[in-house]
Design a protein around this motif. Structure first.
Motif, PDB file in Angstrom:
ATOM      1  N   THR A   1       0.842  -1.219  -0.090  1.00  0.00           N
ATOM      2  CA  THR A   1       0.094  -0.665   0.332  1.00  0.00           C
ATOM      3  C   THR A   1       0.977   1.122  -0.385  1.00  0.00           C
ATOM      4  O   THR A   1       0.823   2.072  -1.027  1.00  0.00           O
ATOM      5  N   TRP A   2       1.605   0.984   1.122  1.00  0.00           N
ATOM      6  CA  TRP A   2       3.114   2.681   1.153  1.00  0.00           C
ATOM      7  C   TRP A   2       3.611   2.225  -0.434  1.00  0.00           C
ATOM      8  O   TRP A   2       3.493   3.767  -0.712  1.00  0.00           O
ATOM      9  N   ALA A   3       3.763   1.426  -1.121  1.00  0.00           N
ATOM     10  CA  ALA A   3       4.604   1.581  -2.363  1.00  0.00           C
ATOM     11  C   ALA A   3       3.642   2.350  -3.389  1.00  0.00           C
ATOM     12  O   ALA A   3       3.922   2.996  -4.343  1.00  0.00           O
ATOM     13  N   ALA A   4       2.250   1.592  -3.497  1.00  0.00           N
ATOM     14  CA  ALA A   4       1.528   1.956  -4.012  1.00  0.00           C
ATOM     15  C   ALA A   4       0.933   3.880  -3.918  1.00  0.00           C
ATOM     16  O   ALA A   4       0.946   4.491  -4.947  1.00  0.00           O
ATOM     17  N   ILE A   5       0.966   4.608  -3.256  1.00  0.00           N
ATOM     18  CA  ILE A   5       0.909   5.878  -2.527  1.00  0.00           C
ATOM     19  C   ILE A   5       2.315   6.740  -3.157  1.00  0.00           C
ATOM     20  O   ILE A   5       2.254   7.900  -4.018  1.00  0.00           O
ATOM     21  N   ALA A   6       3.040   5.935  -2.595  1.00  0.00           N
ATOM     22  CA  ALA A   6       4.488   6.762  -3.164  1.00  0.00           C
ATOM     23  C   ALA A   6       4.149   6.817  -4.816  1.00  0.00           C
ATOM     24  O   ALA A   6       5.102   7.832  -4.846  1.00  0.00           O
ATOM     25  N   TYR A   7       4.298   6.029  -5.785  1.00  0.00           N
ATOM     26  CA  TYR A   7       4.340   5.857  -6.561  1.00  0.00           C
ATOM     27  C   TYR A   7       3.937   6.280  -7.530  1.00  0.00           C
ATOM     28  O   TYR A   7       3.725   7.416  -7.971  1.00  0.00           O
ATOM     29  N   ALA A   8       1.839   6.610  -6.487  1.00  0.00           N
ATOM     30  CA  ALA A   8       1.242   7.238  -7.354  1.00  0.00           C
ATOM     31  C   ALA A   8       1.636   9.192  -7.255  1.00  0.00           C
ATOM     32  O   ALA A   8       1.584   9.921  -8.307  1.00  0.00           O
TER      33      ALA A   8
END
Length: 147
Positions: A18-25
């Protein structure tokens, strides 16, 4: 929503994903802004000028064109960044997400890529990217699409 204590999360795969998806977005939105607008027209926060001034007061010699991760993350660098990020006025300018994990381009003359990113807190991202915009380091990007 009650999130509980950070220590209770450990290294759960779903939290990291979830963190990675938010940072990528967040990185994708930032890149779209860089491609869509001239750097001097981009406002990352409501107080970019004040953040830039505070950053350069605290870090007059910090190179934002190519970030030296070691300088940021060695004990002296961590202490200096902590003092900067925990100041009341900076927290007011940046809001509650000042310490969210965020991807930062190491070299301002290159796009986001696995080789050209490091993990920083959002306050560091804003300070460095606002400085890059203010100092003309993001001007190399063509503008044309909408941010």
């Amino acid at each position: 929503m009650e999130l509980g204590e950070a220590a209770d999360y450990g290294n759960h795969a779903e939290v990291e994903t979830t963190w990675a998806a938010i940072a990528y977005a967040f990185a994708e939105r930032h890149w779209a802004c860089l491609e869509g607008l001239p750097a001097d027209a981009i406002k990352l926060t409501r107080d970019d000028a004040a953040i830039y001034s505070a950053f350069r007061d605290a870090f007059p010699d910090f190179s934002v064109d190519v970030v030296d991760e070691e300088t940021m993350k060695n004990p002296a660098g961590k202490a200096q960044w902590r003092t900067f990020l925990e100041s009341d006025h900076l927290r007011e300018w940046l809001g509650a997400d000042y310490n969210f994990g965020t991807l930062l381009r190491i070299d301002s003359a290159r796009e986001y890529s696995p080789e050209n990113t490091i993990l920083v807190v959002r306050g560091q991202f804003y300070a460095i990217e606002i400085a890059r915009n203010s100092e003309g380091l993001n001007q190399w990007l063509p503008s044309g699409s909408q941010c």
